[in-house]
Enzyme design. Structure first.
Site, PDB file in Angstrom:
ATOM      1  CB  VAL A  74     -10.227  28.215   6.581  1.00 17.67           C
ATOM      2  CG1 VAL A  74      -9.196  27.230   6.027  1.00 17.67           C
ATOM      3  CG2 VAL A  74      -9.554  29.324   7.376  1.00 17.67           C
ATOM      4  CB  SER A 128     -16.600  39.412  -5.584  1.00 10.62           C
ATOM      5  OG  SER A 128     -17.995  39.365  -5.832  1.00 10.62           O
ATOM      6  N   GLY A 130     -18.586  34.239  -6.090  1.00 13.36           N
ATOM      7  CA  GLY A 130     -19.107  32.962  -5.599  1.00 13.36           C
ATOM      8  C   GLY A 130     -18.296  31.802  -6.135  1.00 13.36           C
ATOM      9  CE  LYS A 183     -16.591  40.004  -1.816  1.00 17.12           C
ATOM     10  NZ  LYS A 183     -16.685  38.905  -0.933  1.00 17.12           N
ATOM     11  CG  HIS A 186     -18.337  43.829  -4.432  1.00 19.16           C
ATOM     12  ND1 HIS A 186     -19.065  42.745  -3.942  1.00 19.16           N
ATOM     13  CD2 HIS A 186     -18.398  43.731  -5.778  1.00 19.16           C
ATOM     14  CE1 HIS A 186     -19.536  42.041  -4.963  1.00 19.16           C
ATOM     15  NE2 HIS A 186     -19.147  42.615  -6.082  1.00 19.16           N
ATOM     16  CG  ASN A 187     -19.832  41.568  -0.219  1.00 17.37           C
ATOM     17  OD1 ASN A 187     -19.192  41.637  -1.272  1.00 17.37           O
ATOM     18  ND2 ASN A 187     -19.899  40.463   0.486  1.00 17.37           N
ATOM     19  CD  GLU A 190     -23.510  40.798  -3.341  1.00 16.48           C
ATOM     20  OE1 GLU A 190     -22.302  40.806  -3.658  1.00 16.48           O
ATOM     21  OE2 GLU A 190     -24.011  39.886  -2.653  1.00 16.48           O
TER      22      GLU A 190
END
Ligand code: NBP
Length: 480
Positions: A74, A128, A130, A183, A186-187, A190
């Site tokens: 959520v 990750s 999407g 994570k 990671h972003n 990115e």
């Protein structure tokens, strides 16, 4: 109960993860606050596998085999806390709650500690890739206890993406918030990657004079080499796209204001707290922020820039080659900063993160998937104590080979007035780390002058202060 896993929260991500589990042969209990989404999922995709739709939380929990595995997908923040509390009430010691949303790792640490008190396992996991990744194989970064990974890991390994060598792109990253931390980084990487690619595009366009479709061809060529990656590939796709309404290159009709959901900002805020320099990620976050400040940009738009001289074809081709080197070198620097930060976080929170595993699980499924992640994996496999990627003999050699072209490209950006904050900051990081002497010496002397902050000397042990206001005598302040 007979379902091996339950997914609650069936918007795009939850629905696709549930389908991914089902397609891999698992019986999946599915639940959503609004039942319509659950019904739609089963009506549209029920044929793909074994789903057990549940209208209420109680039915959902009853459908699960023990120990129960409840995956929550959520909205991050308050809704995640609400849903965790709702299910924690219904679960029993030994059950596992998994949060696959984009939680801040500090929230994950708090939730894990609270649920552990109640005998429940809590696994905060980064996911990750999407929508598409969730369905066909994401990169999955779970934290939490080793016991929870024993029960959950094999299922995650089944639904995760596979690296070119066939290994699943998931691993037990570390305890409590380690997965969400990784994570987050990671972003951040990115953001830096995207910014660098965008700068390469703008330099090819404004300095070398290439058109978008020509730049797409150049990127396609790069994609075959060491820059080969998902982001380079989609950039080429975007650059070939023509706007249907105007017939103009699509990139020219999109408003040049980049938005952000906040994970890049979290990375930089966390890095500031850890004291880890990640200027490449910070520049990328600030570049997005700058682009959105229309009022500042309008106010500054009359300011003069330099005259640009058009390039001939051969010169442009040489320049493009230099941009490839500059992009690659800058990319290595961003990843070096990201890994430095993962190491710092791992030390701060005692996570014992395996740095080569992180590279291994990003080789497929995630947004930054790239050929060269295999080289980062290899670098940290051959030397787990490698202080920085820049010290790996192979990366060091490549950076050395790229340096002149890199300097030329950054100089061309400055001369032509085409901003390349990512590339210039990456070069400054490279020069900063390798410099035998930094002006930090002068800084520290300034600090001692106005604030008696003391300094150390290069020639002997001890802490010193100079009596700047008096006779400039040097005194030792550490009692030595
Ligand atoms: P959203 O982030 O849009 O969340 C929608 C879901 O949250 C719906 O199922 C909604 O139920 C439920 N929900 C909300 Br909102 N408030 C709730 C509450 N108080 N109680 C119970 N349920 C509530 O969904 P998403 O885009 O699928 O993303 C899910 C998570 O995955 C997020 O944390 C996101 O950051 C993360 N993520 C997204 C991506 C991506 O590419 N989109 C990638 C990786 C991670 P309803 O149907 O009843 O309104």
């Amino acid at each position: 109960g007979r379902a091996q896993i339950g997914v609650t929260g069936l918007a795009v991500m939850g629905r696709n993860l549930a389908r991914n589990f089902a397609r891999n042969g698992y019986t999946v209990a599915v639940h959503n606050r609004t039942y319509g989404r659950t019904r739609d999922l089963v009506e549209q995709f029920g044929g793909e596998g074994d789903f057990v739709p549940a209208e209420t939380a109680e039915e959902f929990v009853a459908a699960l085999e023990r120990p129960r595995r409840v995956m929550i997908m959520v909205k991050a923040g308050g809704p995640t806390d609400t849903v965790i509390e709702e299910f924690a009430e219904l679960l029993e010691p030994g059950d596992v709650i998994i949060d696959g949303g984009n939680a801040h790792f500090e929230d994950t640490r708090r939730r894990e500690a609270a649920l552990r008190e109640r005998g429940l396992h809590f696994v905060g996991t980064g996911v990750s890739g999407g929508e598409e990744g969730a369905l066909n194989g994401p990169s999955i970064m779970p934290g939490g206890s080793p016991e929870s990974y024993e029960s959950l890991g094999p299922m995650l390994e089944r639904i995760a993406a596979r690296a070119p060598d066939g290994t699943p792109c998931t691993t037990h990253v570390g305890p409590d918030g380690a997965g969400h931390f990784v994570k987050m980084v990671h972003n951040g990487i990115e953001y830096a990657d995207m910014q660098l690619i965008a700068e390469a595009y703008q330099l090819l366009r404004d300095v070398a004079g290439y058109a978008p479709d020509e730049i797409a061809d150049i990127f396609r060529g790069w994609n075959e080499g060491r820059l080969g990656s998902y982001l380079i590939e989609i950039t080429a796709e975007v650059l070939t796209h023509t706007d249907a309404a105007t017939g103009a290159p699509f990139v020219d009709v999109v408003a040049d204001r980049a938005e952000q959901k906040g994970t890049g900002r979290w990375t930089v805020q966390t890095a500031l707290g850890l004291g880890t320099p990640v200027p490449g990620i910070a520049e990328a976050v600030f570049a997005r922020s700058l682009s959105g400040h229309t009022e500042l940009r309008t106010a500054a738009s009359p300011l003069p820039g330099p005259q640009r001289t058009p390039m001939g074809r051969d010169e442009a081709a040489d320049f493009a080659d230099g941009v490839e080197r500059s992009l690659y070198a800058s990319k290595v620097i961003s990843y070096a900063q990201g890994w430095d930060m993962i190491r710092a976080g791992s030390e701060e929170y005692d996570w014992h993160i395996d740095l080569s595993d992180v590279a291994a699980i990003w080789r497929a499924g995630c947004i930054i998937r790239a050929r060269f992640l295999d080289r980062i994996r290899a670098a940290f496999t051959s030397d787990p104590w490698l202080p920085t990627l820049l010290a790996d003999p192979e990366f060091a050699k490549e950076l050395g080979e790229a340096q002149y072209a890199w300097r030329d490209v950054v100089a061309a950006s400055v001369r032509n007035g085409v901003p390349a904050p990512g590339m210039s900051s990456a070069l400054a990081y490279y020069d900063g780390l390798r410099a035998p002497r930094l002006p930090a010496a002068l800084l520290q002397a300034q600090r001692d002058y106005f604030g008696a902050h003391t300094y150390q000397r290069t020639d002997r042990e001890g802490t010193f202060h100079t009596l700047w206001g008096g006779d400039r005598e040097e005194i030792r302040t550490d009692g030595g």
